[in-house]
Design a protein around this motif. Structure first.
Motif, short mmCIF file in Angstrom:
data_model
loop_
_atom_site.label_atom_id
_atom_site.label_comp_id
_atom_site.label_asym_id
_atom_site.label_seq_id
_atom_site.Cartn_x
_atom_site.Cartn_y
_atom_site.Cartn_z
N HIS A 153 -5.35 -6.46 5.35
CA HIS A 153 -5.14 -6.30 3.92
C HIS A 153 -4.10 -5.21 3.69
O HIS A 153 -4.43 -4.03 3.63
N THR A 154 -2.84 -5.62 3.58
CA THR A 154 -1.79 -4.66 3.29
C THR A 154 -1.91 -4.24 1.82
O THR A 154 -2.44 -4.98 1.00
N LEU A 176 -1.44 -3.37 -2.11
CA LEU A 176 -0.75 -3.97 -3.27
C LEU A 176 0.03 -2.91 -4.01
O LEU A 176 1.16 -3.14 -4.42
N THR A 230 2.18 0.30 -4.06
CA THR A 230 3.02 0.88 -3.02
C THR A 230 4.21 1.61 -3.61
O THR A 230 4.60 1.37 -4.75
N THR A 268 3.31 -4.63 -5.06
CA THR A 268 4.17 -5.05 -3.97
C THR A 268 4.74 -6.46 -4.13
O THR A 268 4.13 -7.33 -4.73
N SER A 309 5.85 -7.79 -1.17
CA SER A 309 5.70 -8.27 0.21
C SER A 309 4.87 -7.28 1.01
O SER A 309 4.98 -6.07 0.83
N GLY A 310 4.04 -7.79 1.90
CA GLY A 310 3.26 -6.91 2.78
C GLY A 310 3.88 -6.77 4.16
O GLY A 310 3.28 -6.21 5.07
N GLN A 311 5.12 -7.26 4.31
CA GLN A 311 5.72 -7.35 5.64
C GLN A 311 5.84 -6.01 6.38
O GLN A 311 5.48 -5.91 7.55
N HIS A 354 4.26 -3.20 6.06
CA HIS A 354 2.96 -2.70 6.50
C HIS A 354 2.37 -3.62 7.57
O HIS A 354 1.69 -3.16 8.49
N GLY A 355 2.66 -4.90 7.45
CA GLY A 355 2.21 -5.86 8.47
C GLY A 355 2.83 -5.56 9.83
O GLY A 355 2.15 -5.64 10.86
N THR A 400 -1.32 -11.56 7.03
CA THR A 400 -1.81 -11.13 5.72
C THR A 400 -2.05 -12.40 4.90
O THR A 400 -1.53 -13.47 5.22
N THR A 414 0.98 -11.53 -4.42
CA THR A 414 2.30 -10.92 -4.34
C THR A 414 2.96 -11.09 -5.71
O THR A 414 2.63 -12.02 -6.44
#
Lengths: 456, 456
Positions: A152-153, A155, A157, A200, A202-204, A206-207, A219, A223
């Motif tokens: 769970h990255t 949201l 940020t 966010t 994108s969670g990339q 942090h992923g 993830t 988004t």
């Protein structure tokens, strides 16, 4: 009991008690039929009631949408189904007025969009949102069974991946009285987090941090993009799946994308079979065949350069001229998937039109990026190998105007045991549109958010 | 290959190639040992290398955190594990500086919190976040196998459930130049959605709309509260599961909560067994026993009234006096779960201290709400039967100051075939804290967001 379990386990002669809603109620003088559903399956059960009921007259006036409890016995049916329910007792739980918007007739998608809180009661949306649920589970099952960790990255940020001009601002300030500091700038130290904060896109990034710890992660979360664009494929809130794999080059990335998509399609065909058949019949003819074909096909893999060459030599007249340095337009995507009659991976894209974190190929001109185009729906996934060379990253960051101080930690991932790695993003609504044949993203998500529209 | 698969499928004599990171590197003159990990299991593989390697001197200086590729043969080990890897070739993929923050020693949780992007590389967080992933899947599997539909309720919303003073505002405005209209109020017509918008604090209301279509649904997504509270159990961003079931009263709601929790605990014990054992040994002694006990226990069910009576007659000295009209304090929760040595459902709460949508009992004074308290962690789930009587809802809405025009659609759910129904919410981080024995919510979520802290 749930209607779906009744269909699976009960047989003629069995007595049952069920609760649900009336999809239709047709009656004559001596008897009547109720199309009964409870939402656990798209199929309805035909309920027969007769004058033998003490409340026959009342029952014959129950309106569409009302909720009821019925006890009765399963008996042989003359209709298409194996059996129908002979009603012995029926009770009204909640009535429904005659002006109830959902009636047993065809409603337009536009009409239903306005009644977003009621449309899941229609057969079309029972199919779409059931498939959405089943597909979500299939995605989890695929990754979990292949040693991926679900992350769970965040949201909220302060880190910029896709560009903060694309991100919504989040604040606890009274917007009428935003505090300013001595320099007449917004005084974010007074906000809850003490700094400028976004939701966010994108969670990339942090992923990637988690891929450097768990090797393979994914993830699956909401988004947001502020894009002021009213098209059939854009929404401001959507769900995305972003897997990220350490020790993986572009070739294996394509393998994962292909294997995962086939897994999900196969799972949906098996576990939402009735829903697929319904949509095939009433919404998107040929849906089942399209999906079955995908499973058995080998996806085509072609470089951007070769794709452009093919488009240029096709003899077609294009609205947008195919360009070795440019993007691939929708008309090109369509032509390519038609031409190959298969999903198509297009890889090694011109560096200047792709994102800053993508790995620059040895030619210095292209990046190891790949888009997956599928017949009928266009781009379904976009991914790349990630740049690991800090000097090239520095160059890219400057070129794209990324704020370096925000992503020092991200660059550290290259300094602390960095490895070659790859990842991709899949818009979940795009997948649902592909799986259901639904043509507007507003009909693939429960409560769509688009410019000027944030209802319910 | 993934290390977890190596442990499952390979045996002594097998040749393997693996890629991963160095957790530790100890060497003597003639040979050395690397603790190798790749994140797919919490366990490390011992790698032995000797002077036979042409690059022995170089390898003996590889630093902790570096990434490597090794080929070798599995040989018998003198240590605890079945085998170790005799290294035949080793290659450095990415080095790591000597001042790398994650070293093979005990770090404090406070220190690791500051290095949130690196802490998943430690064994403790490999265990916690693996369990988080496995538990998330278990939740999906439980609900999917019981005919629930997974619904993505919207994050951006204009609908008020928990109270908009608890919600973050979302905007595309330049906060320095928020446009005002003629009445000197914020001109939301100029914002992307044309209205005041928040990020949601709950998906329940939208979930109820879908329960009225699919009978049984669940949500699983991020949730936000602006609470300016720095405690071990509060975060401003957290994940929540919110199931909602039509045709269900309070008693069955408790049954679902109990069955689901046991399912998840059992699944985690089976599928993250090594991680549980690690945490049992180094973080929370007795963890496995606590979880195994939960599965076999029958949860206690007691009314709020009887719980208060018990607390008052306990002979204990309380900081907060137990009150028939009041909330149950943490010290009371602890005493009750200790007293019963079991999870405890407390139900039928005083109406005035609970939310507006909860069903008022026939006594007019209590609502059909239930909290689940678990030993060691306090409240884990909170749920209720929902009010369906429109006149009582009207009264409640006025009393609680809810904006009725925003929820007309929600009230319509009672008008259009409304039925008795129930639902609950479970904070996912609370569950993770229970499953791992981790005591601070900041350590149960990858990148915690708390007042004054939105890093990475």
């Amino acid at each position: 009991m749930d209607l779906v379990d009744l269909f699976k386990t009960k047989k003629i002669g069995d007595k049952v008690v069920i609760e649900g809603w009336i999809r239709n109620n047709r009656n004559q003088k001596e008897f009547g039929f109720i199309d009964f559903y409870d939402g656990t399956t798209i199929n309805t059960l035909q309920v027969v009631y007769t004058k033998e009921l003490s409340n026959f007259d009342e029952v014959s006036h129950y309106l569409v949408g009302s909720s009821i409890r019925i006890s009765g016995t399963l008996v042989e049916s003359n209709g298409k189904q194996e059996y129908e329910l002979k009603c012995e007792n029926i009770e009204l739980l909640g009535d429904c007025p005659a002006d109830y918007p959902i009636q047993p007739k065809r409603h337009t998608m536009e009409f239903l969009r306005k009644e977003a809180y009621l449309r899941p009661r229609t057969k079309t949306f029972q199919a779409v949102f059931k498939i959405r649920s089943v597909a979500a589970f299939a995605i989890h099952e695929y990754f979990q069974s292949h040693n991926y960790v679900y992350v769970h990255t965040p949201l909220l940020t302060n880190t910029d991946c896709e560009g903060s001009d694309q991100m919504f601002k989040v604040t606890t300030f009274d917007l009428k009285n935003v505090p300013l500091n001595d320099q007449k700038e917004v005084d974010f130290t007074k906000d809850l987090f003490g700094k400028n904060t976004y939701i966010t896109g994108s969670g990339q990034l942090h992923g990637e941090a988690f891929a450097m710890a768990f090797k393979k992660i994914y993830t699956f979360g909401p988004t947001f993009r502020t894009e002021n664009s009213n098209t059939k494929t854009h929404a401001n809130e959507f769900w995305m799946i972003e897997p990220e794999m350490a020790f993986m080059h572009l070739e294996d990335l394509m393998n994962v994308e292909e294997e995962m998509l086939k897994y999900v399609v196969n799972y949906v065909l098996k576990n939402a079979s009735d829903e697929i058949d319904f949509l095939d019949k009433f919404v998107s003819n040929g849906l089942r065949e399209k999906l079955e074909k995908l499973i058995s096909s080998d996806f085509v893999r072609i470089t951007h350069h070769d794709a452009i060459e093919l488009l240029l030599s096709s003899g077609e007249k294009w609205e947008f001229a195919p360009d070795y340095e440019g993007d691939i337009a929708k008309e090109h995507e369509r032509w390519l998937t038609d031409h190959f009659n298969s999903p198509v991976f297009i890889y090694n894209w011109p560096r200047d039109i792709k994102a800053w974190y993508m790995k620059v190929n040895p030619d210095g001109k292209t990046v190891a990026a790949v888009d997956l185009e599928v017949p009928g729906s266009g781009e379904l996934m976009g991914g790349s190998e990630r740049e690991t060379d800090l000097s090239i990253l520095d160059e890219q960051i400057k070129k794209h105007g990324v704020q370096k101080d925000q992503i020092e930690w991200y660059l550290n991932l290259r300094r602390f045991g960095g490895v070659y790695h790859s990842g991709f993003g899949m818009g979940f609504e795009r997948l649902i549109m592909y799986l259901t044949g639904i043509e507007n993203i507003r009909d693939a998500i429960p409560f769509p958010r688009t410019p000027g529209s944030c209802e319910y």
